[in-house]
Design a protein around this motif. Structure first.
Motif, short mmCIF file in Angstrom:
data_model
loop_
_atom_site.label_atom_id
_atom_site.label_comp_id
_atom_site.label_asym_id
_atom_site.label_seq_id
_atom_site.Cartn_x
_atom_site.Cartn_y
_atom_site.Cartn_z
N ILE A 1 -28.11 -95.30 27.13
CA ILE A 1 -26.96 -94.98 25.99
C ILE A 1 -25.63 -96.22 27.17
CG2 ILE A 1 -25.01 -94.06 25.62
CD1 ILE A 1 -26.15 -91.25 24.70
N GLN A 2 -25.95 -96.36 28.48
CA GLN A 2 -25.78 -97.47 29.01
C GLN A 2 -25.69 -98.44 29.08
OE1 GLN A 2 -26.50 -95.68 33.25
NE2 GLN A 2 -24.26 -95.36 33.60
N ARG A 3 -27.16 -98.41 28.48
CA ARG A 3 -27.69 -99.94 28.23
C ARG A 3 -27.56 -100.30 26.41
NH1 ARG A 3 -32.24 -98.40 30.48
NH2 ARG A 3 -33.62 -97.36 29.15
N MET A 4 -27.09 -99.16 25.93
CA MET A 4 -26.66 -99.38 24.08
C MET A 4 -25.01 -100.13 24.32
SD MET A 4 -28.47 -95.91 22.54
CE MET A 4 -28.21 -96.87 20.71
N VAL A 5 -24.68 -99.41 24.66
CA VAL A 5 -23.29 -99.71 25.26
C VAL A 5 -23.11 -101.64 26.21
CG1 VAL A 5 -20.84 -99.74 26.90
CG2 VAL A 5 -22.04 -97.61 25.71
N ASP A 6 -24.46 -101.80 26.92
CA ASP A 6 -23.69 -103.02 27.62
C ASP A 6 -24.13 -103.77 26.60
OD1 ASP A 6 -23.69 -104.36 30.49
OD2 ASP A 6 -25.93 -104.61 29.65
N VAL B 1 -12.57 -100.47 26.22
CA VAL B 1 -13.41 -99.33 25.73
C VAL B 1 -14.76 -99.72 26.14
CG1 VAL B 1 -14.42 -98.61 23.67
CG2 VAL B 1 -11.80 -99.16 23.48
N LYS B 2 -15.12 -100.60 26.14
CA LYS B 2 -16.18 -100.69 26.15
C LYS B 2 -16.53 -100.53 28.77
CE LYS B 2 -20.40 -104.34 27.06
NZ LYS B 2 -20.74 -105.46 26.30
N LYS B 3 -15.82 -101.01 28.88
CA LYS B 3 -15.36 -100.74 30.19
C LYS B 3 -15.33 -99.27 30.66
CE LYS B 3 -12.99 -101.78 34.39
NZ LYS B 3 -11.43 -102.78 34.71
N ASP B 4 -14.48 -98.22 28.99
CA ASP B 4 -14.45 -96.89 30.25
C ASP B 4 -15.12 -96.67 29.75
OD1 ASP B 4 -13.07 -94.54 30.31
OD2 ASP B 4 -11.62 -95.05 28.13
N THR C 1 -18.43 -97.32 29.84
CA THR C 1 -19.49 -97.46 30.69
C THR C 1 -19.16 -96.61 31.71
OG1 THR C 1 -19.90 -100.01 29.83
CG2 THR C 1 -19.95 -99.63 31.87
N THR C 2 -17.62 -96.68 32.37
CA THR C 2 -17.59 -95.72 33.85
C THR C 2 -18.02 -94.75 33.55
OG1 THR C 2 -15.75 -97.17 34.35
CG2 THR C 2 -15.03 -95.83 35.48
N ARG C 3 -17.11 -93.59 31.62
CA ARG C 3 -17.54 -92.36 32.06
C ARG C 3 -19.28 -92.20 31.73
NH1 ARG C 3 -13.46 -89.93 29.61
NH2 ARG C 3 -11.76 -91.39 29.29
N LEU C 4 -20.13 -93.03 31.81
CA LEU C 4 -21.68 -92.65 31.54
C LEU C 4 -21.69 -92.67 32.69
CD1 LEU C 4 -22.27 -94.99 27.79
CD2 LEU C 4 -22.58 -92.18 28.87
N LYS C 5 -21.49 -93.37 34.13
CA LYS C 5 -21.95 -94.12 34.85
C LYS C 5 -21.58 -92.59 36.14
CE LYS C 5 -21.51 -98.21 36.47
NZ LYS C 5 -20.98 -99.70 37.33
N ARG C 6 -20.05 -92.50 35.72
CA ARG C 6 -20.50 -90.71 36.15
C ARG C 6 -21.25 -89.60 35.72
NH1 ARG C 6 -14.40 -89.57 35.15
NH2 ARG C 6 -13.71 -91.37 35.42
N GLY D 1 -17.98 -89.74 23.81
CA GLY D 1 -17.92 -89.49 22.58
C GLY D 1 -16.20 -90.17 22.22
N MET D 2 -15.58 -89.14 22.12
CA MET D 2 -14.56 -89.33 21.16
C MET D 2 -13.88 -90.82 21.94
SD MET D 2 -13.48 -87.48 19.78
CE MET D 2 -11.96 -87.54 19.38
N VAL D 3 -14.33 -91.47 22.86
CA VAL D 3 -13.42 -92.41 23.07
C VAL D 3 -14.30 -93.80 21.85
CG1 VAL D 3 -13.60 -94.48 24.94
CG2 VAL D 3 -12.81 -92.33 25.66
N ILE D 4 -15.44 -93.30 22.06
CA ILE D 4 -16.35 -94.53 21.27
C ILE D 4 -15.69 -94.77 19.88
CG2 ILE D 4 -18.42 -95.15 20.75
CD1 ILE D 4 -19.31 -94.50 23.29
N LEU D 5 -16.22 -93.47 18.97
CA LEU D 5 -15.64 -92.72 17.99
C LEU D 5 -13.74 -93.27 17.79
CD1 LEU D 5 -16.20 -90.98 15.10
CD2 LEU D 5 -15.12 -89.38 16.15
N LYS D 6 -13.27 -93.46 18.49
CA LYS D 6 -11.64 -93.86 17.78
C LYS D 6 -12.26 -95.11 17.74
CE LYS D 6 -6.85 -93.06 20.31
NZ LYS D 6 -6.50 -92.35 21.65
N SER D 7 -13.02 -95.74 18.62
CA SER D 7 -12.79 -97.56 18.91
C SER D 7 -13.33 -97.28 17.40
CB SER D 7 -13.65 -98.39 20.10
OG SER D 7 -14.42 -99.22 19.12
#
Lengths: 87, 87, 87, 87
Positions: A23-28, B5-8, B10-15, B51-57
């Motif tokens: 998923i990280q790659r997809m976002v990237d 949104v992409k940065k947000d 990415t940060t969430r997925l890393k966490r 998911g909500m962050v991506i859905l909102k975007s």
């Protein structure tokens, strides 16, 4: 956790870690939002399944032991609190 | 996805990836099932938020564009299918 | 809501009201807990489906109108708040 | 179900039946979709709470009895199937 459950949970978590990386790659790579959301839903389902595997083991072992030791109420209160986080 | 949104996401997925690693260690070290389940519930909530962050975007950009291009029905059918996986 | 959606939602809610009555009787007649929980899960799924029918109509009409009137952000904020209650 | 749980569940189900009636009126009177969805989310939460009350009672009584009678596995399999419908 008995060895079989531990192994099952470990395998599931390893697969989930791989899915998160995907998923990280997809976002990237700016993939389509709906495709990313589909993968997030899949991880969510995989996580719930992992939770169920651990919960089942907890019921079969810890909760059953608690009942036998006369600590049913404590075990049920604890289960109630954790289930509320999932339901 | 717009850069913020992409940065947000990415940060969430890393966490989340870090949290999954933490759960793998907990299983490995035979931590108490209920504590592991609490962490799984936390990751689930973090995933839903991502998911909500991506859905909102997606709603603000792709769906709004689809409406302007007269493709509302297609966009709504797609949303309906993805929301059913989450609800 | 267009007439077809209104009729669909009404039919679903009437059926749900009947199911709730059935669960009340099951509790009253001391039926087995697991059978009662199975019925509660069925009502929950029926309620979610009713919500999806109304949400879909909301997206096709109110949200599409909002986009055309340049009020996308307000519509998306509102959707975000309601979806968070379901997910 | 012990009398206190039965009474609690009955009260909750009566309130839910009233809420469903309220939603039917909202649909009938063409209230705003988001307000209807908010009420549906409230009923969903009330139903989940009712389910938790019954589940807790089931764990404290039926599951505890099953463990004492050496039928832990059957009770856990049954719980696993019902929880999967909720999670």
């Amino acid at each position: 956790m008995v060895p079989a459950v531990k192994k099952d949970a470990t395998t599931r978590l390893k697969r989930i870690a791989g899915q998160i990386g995907g998923i990280q790659r997809m976002v990237d790579e700016d993939k389509y939002c709906i495709d990313i959301l589909t993968q997030i839903a899949a991880v969510r389902a995989a996580l719930d399944k992992t939770g169920m595997v651990i919960l089942k083991s907890h019921l079969q072992n810890c909760v059953a032991d608690a009942v036998r030791e006369g600590k049913t109420n404590e075990a049920v209160e604890e289960l109630d609190r954790i289930l509320t986080k999932f339901i």
